[in-house]
Design an enzyme around this catalytic site. Structure first.
Site, PDB file in Angstrom:
ATOM      1  N   SER A   1      38.036  -2.999   2.250  1.00 21.47           N
ATOM      2  CA  SER A   1      37.675  -2.305   0.792  1.00 21.47           C
ATOM      3  C   SER A   1      36.008  -2.268   1.179  1.00 21.47           C
ATOM      4  O   SER A   1      35.410  -3.217   1.005  1.00 21.47           O
ATOM      5  CB  SER A   1      38.065  -3.308  -0.253  1.00 21.47           C
ATOM      6  OG  SER A   1      37.509  -2.615  -1.289  1.00 21.47           O
TER       7      SER A   1
ATOM      8  N   ARG B   1      40.205 -18.231  -1.606  1.00 21.26           N
ATOM      9  CA  ARG B   1      40.478 -17.453  -2.895  1.00 21.26           C
ATOM     10  C   ARG B   1      41.687 -17.963  -3.464  1.00 21.26           C
ATOM     11  O   ARG B   1      42.701 -18.528  -2.812  1.00 21.26           O
ATOM     12  CB  ARG B   1      40.806 -15.915  -2.923  1.00 21.26           C
ATOM     13  CG  ARG B   1      39.588 -15.124  -2.272  1.00 21.26           C
ATOM     14  CD  ARG B   1      39.736 -13.752  -2.172  1.00 21.26           C
ATOM     15  NE  ARG B   1      38.667 -13.186  -1.687  1.00 21.26           N
ATOM     16  CZ  ARG B   1      38.683 -11.811  -1.419  1.00 21.26           C
ATOM     17  NH1 ARG B   1      39.763 -10.959  -1.455  1.00 21.26           N
ATOM     18  NH2 ARG B   1      37.354 -11.083  -0.941  1.00 21.26           N
TER      19      ARG B   1
ATOM     20  N   GLU C   1      46.420  -2.641   2.347  1.00 20.13           N
ATOM     21  CA  GLU C   1      44.890  -2.807   2.414  1.00 20.13           C
ATOM     22  C   GLU C   1      44.418  -3.647   3.519  1.00 20.13           C
ATOM     23  O   GLU C   1      45.081  -4.666   3.584  1.00 20.13           O
ATOM     24  CB  GLU C   1      44.318  -3.163   0.999  1.00 20.13           C
ATOM     25  CG  GLU C   1      42.699  -3.260   1.019  1.00 20.13           C
ATOM     26  CD  GLU C   1      42.630  -4.208  -0.131  1.00 20.13           C
ATOM     27  OE1 GLU C   1      41.053  -4.706   0.014  1.00 20.13           O
ATOM     28  OE2 GLU C   1      42.914  -4.245  -0.999  1.00 20.13           O
TER      29      GLU C   1
ATOM     30  N   ARG D   1      48.788 -12.768   1.950  1.00 21.40           N
ATOM     31  CA  ARG D   1      47.950 -13.089   0.771  1.00 21.40           C
ATOM     32  C   ARG D   1      47.886 -14.732   0.947  1.00 21.40           C
ATOM     33  O   ARG D   1      48.818 -15.455   0.558  1.00 21.40           O
ATOM     34  CB  ARG D   1      48.610 -12.842  -0.477  1.00 21.40           C
ATOM     35  CG  ARG D   1      47.732 -12.732  -1.761  1.00 21.40           C
ATOM     36  CD  ARG D   1      48.388 -12.390  -2.889  1.00 21.40           C
ATOM     37  NE  ARG D   1      48.688 -10.959  -2.841  1.00 21.40           N
ATOM     38  CZ  ARG D   1      47.834 -10.144  -2.898  1.00 21.40           C
ATOM     39  NH1 ARG D   1      46.691 -10.300  -3.439  1.00 21.40           N
ATOM     40  NH2 ARG D   1      48.182  -8.751  -2.968  1.00 21.40           N
TER      41      ARG D   1
ATOM     42  N   ARG E   1      44.817 -10.003   8.276  1.00 20.30           N
ATOM     43  CA  ARG E   1      45.733  -8.512   8.242  1.00 20.30           C
ATOM     44  C   ARG E   1      45.652  -7.645   9.622  1.00 20.30           C
ATOM     45  O   ARG E   1      46.539  -7.034   9.846  1.00 20.30           O
ATOM     46  CB  ARG E   1      45.243  -7.770   6.947  1.00 20.30           C
ATOM     47  CG  ARG E   1      45.334  -8.611   5.655  1.00 20.30           C
ATOM     48  CD  ARG E   1      45.529  -7.796   4.463  1.00 20.30           C
ATOM     49  NE  ARG E   1      45.633  -8.610   3.443  1.00 20.30           N
ATOM     50  CZ  ARG E   1      46.191  -7.928   2.093  1.00 20.30           C
ATOM     51  NH1 ARG E   1      45.972  -6.640   1.882  1.00 20.30           N
ATOM     52  NH2 ARG E   1      46.536  -8.701   1.262  1.00 20.30           N
TER      53      ARG E   1
END
Length: 429
Positions: free
Chosen positions: A352, A262, A349, A277, A390
Site C-alpha cells: 500500500s 499489530r 493486498e 494476518r 505475504r
C-alpha cells in the site's frame, strides 16, 4: 493535522472534502473553538498592555510622593497580572482542545481519489501478468506438502498464542532471502537509502505519523511506555521530526526491513488460517520526504518500485486506487498492489503506497527551507516494498507443483545460493 488558517479561509470546501470520507460537517465546531481561543488571546494581550501601562505609571507616582495613586496603580497591576495569567491559561487549554480536535480528523482526499464506502468501490489502475493455470486444484500456502514441515502454527500458538508462526529450514530461508532480495533491489536499482531503525518508539513518534491518538488499539505498548512499531513508516518518517532541513536534502528516500507488530483489532474471524494476518510480521518499508511540488510524482515512482519487486518475481498482480471509504486516515491518495494467490483464487493486498502531503509533517513539525527562505512543511509518502510474509505466500502458492514441491522464481535464486526448488519434503535443492 490540518492548518486552521486554511479551514478559516474556506470552511465549506473543508467540510465538503471530509464528507467524501463519510463525515458530518465539523467546521462550525472547530471555528467556534478557534474564535474563542483567539478572543481569549486578544483579551489577554489587551490586559497585558494595561498592566504594562500601569506599571510604568507606578514609578512616576512613587517619585511624586503620590501614595494614593501609587496604591491604586499597584492594585490595578496586581489585578491585571491575575487576569493575564487566567486568560493565558484558558487560551492554552483552548489551544490544546483545538489541536486535539484537528488531530482526530483524517486527511482530505485528492480530487481524483475515487469516492466510495469500501473496497468494492476501489478502482483498478492496471494489471500485470497472467495468473498461472494448474492441471490440479491449487492449494493454499499452509496446505502445501513442501511447506507443512517448515511453517508451524501449533508451536507458535504454544509459544505466543494465535496469529503467530514459527518458520524453519527451507521455508525460513526463502523468507529471509525475499527480504534481502527486496532490500538489495531497492538500494542498488531504485536509489533508496537502506536504514536500520528501532522497533520501540516514543509516544510522540506514533503521534507524528498518525497512529495516535485515534488508532492506539491497533498497536502494542510496553509497560515502560514505548510503542512497538506497526510499520517502519513510524521511524523512517520521524527522522525529520521537529527538524528544519535544507532544500538540497530533498528528496530523501529511505528503505528499512523490520519486524512489525499489530494487534489486528477488529479483524476477529478474518484470515485466521495461515500467514496472511499476523500479530508479528516482517516488512520492507519505503518512505520518501519531498518538496510539496514533487510528492504526487513521487507516489507513482514509489508504486513502481513496489511493483518492480513483483515483476522480477514473475507474479501476477493488479494495482488499484483506494476509494475515500477504504483509504487510511493520513493519506490523500493510496495505491494498493494486490498479488494473485492461486490458493484463494483471488488478488490480495501485498503493498500500500500513500501520499500524505503535509498532514504528517504538521504533526511532526518537519520543515525545509525553499531557496534558503522561510521554512515550509515537507511532504511525506510511505509504501510497502513489500510485505515479506505475504510475498512468501505468493511465491509458494504460485510456484506449487503437482508433486507437492515448489518451483522458486529465477530472480530469487542468487539469494538462495543457487537453489531453485523447495521439495515436497521441505528441502531446498
Amino acid at each position: 493535522m490540518h492548518d486552521i488558517r486554511a479551514i478559516r479561509e474556506n470552511p465549506d470546501a473543508f467540510d465538503k472534502a471530509l464528507s467524501r470520507r463519510g463525515l458530518s460537517p465539523v467546521t462550525p465546531e472547530i471555528l467556534a473553538l478557534d474564535e474563542k481561543r483567539r478572543a481569549c488571546i486578544h483579551t489577554a494581550e489587551t490586559a497585558q498592555a494595561d498592566q504594562n501601562a500601569a506599571s510604568r505609571e507606578i514609578g512616576k507616582a512613587k517619585a511624586n510622593g503620590n501614595e494614593a495613586e501609587f496604591l491604586r496603580l499597584r492594585t490595578i497591576v496586581s489585578a491585571k497580572k491575575k487576569e493575564v495569567n487566567d486568560l493565558q491559561s484558558e487560551a492554552k487549554l483552548l489551544d490544546a482542545l483545538l489541536q486535539k480536535r484537528l488531530a482526530e480528523l483524517p486527511n482530505l482526499p485528492y480530487d481524483d481519489t475515487p469516492d466510495g464506502t469500501d473496497e468494492a468501490d476501489n478502482v483498478e489502475l492496471r494489471t500485470h501478468g497472467t495468473p498461472p493455470e494448474f492441471d490440479f486444484q491449487p492449494l493454499e500456502h499452509f496446505e502445501l506438502p513442501a511447506v507443512k514441515q517448515g511453517m508451524d502454527f501449533e508451536t507458535a500458538a504454544k509459544l505466543s498464542g494465535s496469529r503467530f508462526v514459527v518458520l524453519s529450514a527451507g521455508v525460513a530461508r526463502i523468507h529471509r532471502a525475499l527480504a534481502q532480495f527486496m532490500l538489495d533491489t531497492h538500494t542498488t536499482e531504485n536509489g533508496l537509502t537502506e536504514t536500520w531503525t528501532p522497533v520501540l518508539v516514543k509516544e510522540e513518534m506514533m503521534y507524528g505519523t498518525g497512529q495516535l491518538p485515534k488508532f492506539g488499539e491497533d498497536s502494542y505498548q510496553t509497560r515502560e511506555g514505548w510503542w512497538l512499531v506497526p510499520t517502519a513508516e513510524v521511524t523512517l518518517t520521524n527522522i525529520v521530526n521537529d527538524t528544519i532541513i535544507e532544500e538540497s536534502y530533498l528528496p530523501r528516500r529511505f528503505v528499512a526491513h523490520t519486524q512489525c507488530f499489530r494487534s489486528e483489532a477488529g479483524s476477529a474471524g478474518r484470515d485466521t488460517s495461515g500467514m496472511l494476518r499476523q500479530h508479528q510480521f516482517e516488512k520492507v518499508e519505503m518512505v520518501s520526504i519531498t518538496k510539496p511540488e514533487d510528492s504526487r510524482a513521487e507516489l507513482d515512482r514509489m508504486t513502481d518500485c513496489a511493483e518492480g519487486i513483483l515483476r522480477k518475481l514473475g507474479l501476477a498482480f493488479r494495482t488499484v486506487v483506494l476509494c475515500t471509504g477504504d483509504m487510511g486516515a493520513g493519506a490523500r491518495r493510496t495505491h494498493d498492489i494486490e498479488v494473485w494467490l492461486p490458493g484463494q483464487n483471488t488478488y490480495r493486498e501485498i503493498s500500500s503506497c500513500s501520499v500524505c502531503d503535509d498532514y504528517q509533517a504538521r504533526r511532526m513539525n518537519a520543515r525545509y527551507r525553499p531557496g534558503g527562505g522561510k521554512p515550509e512543511f515537507v511532504h511525506t509518502l510511505n509504501g510497502s516494498g513489500l510485505a515479506v510474509g505475504r510475498t512468501l505466500i505468493a511465491v509458494l502458492e504460485n510456484g506449487q507443483q503437482a508433486d507437492g514441491s515448489v518451483k522458486l522464481p529465477e530472480a530469487l535464486h542468487p539469494w538462495l545460493g543457487g537453489k531453485t526448488t523447495l521439495t515436497a519434503e521441505g528441502q531446498l535443492v
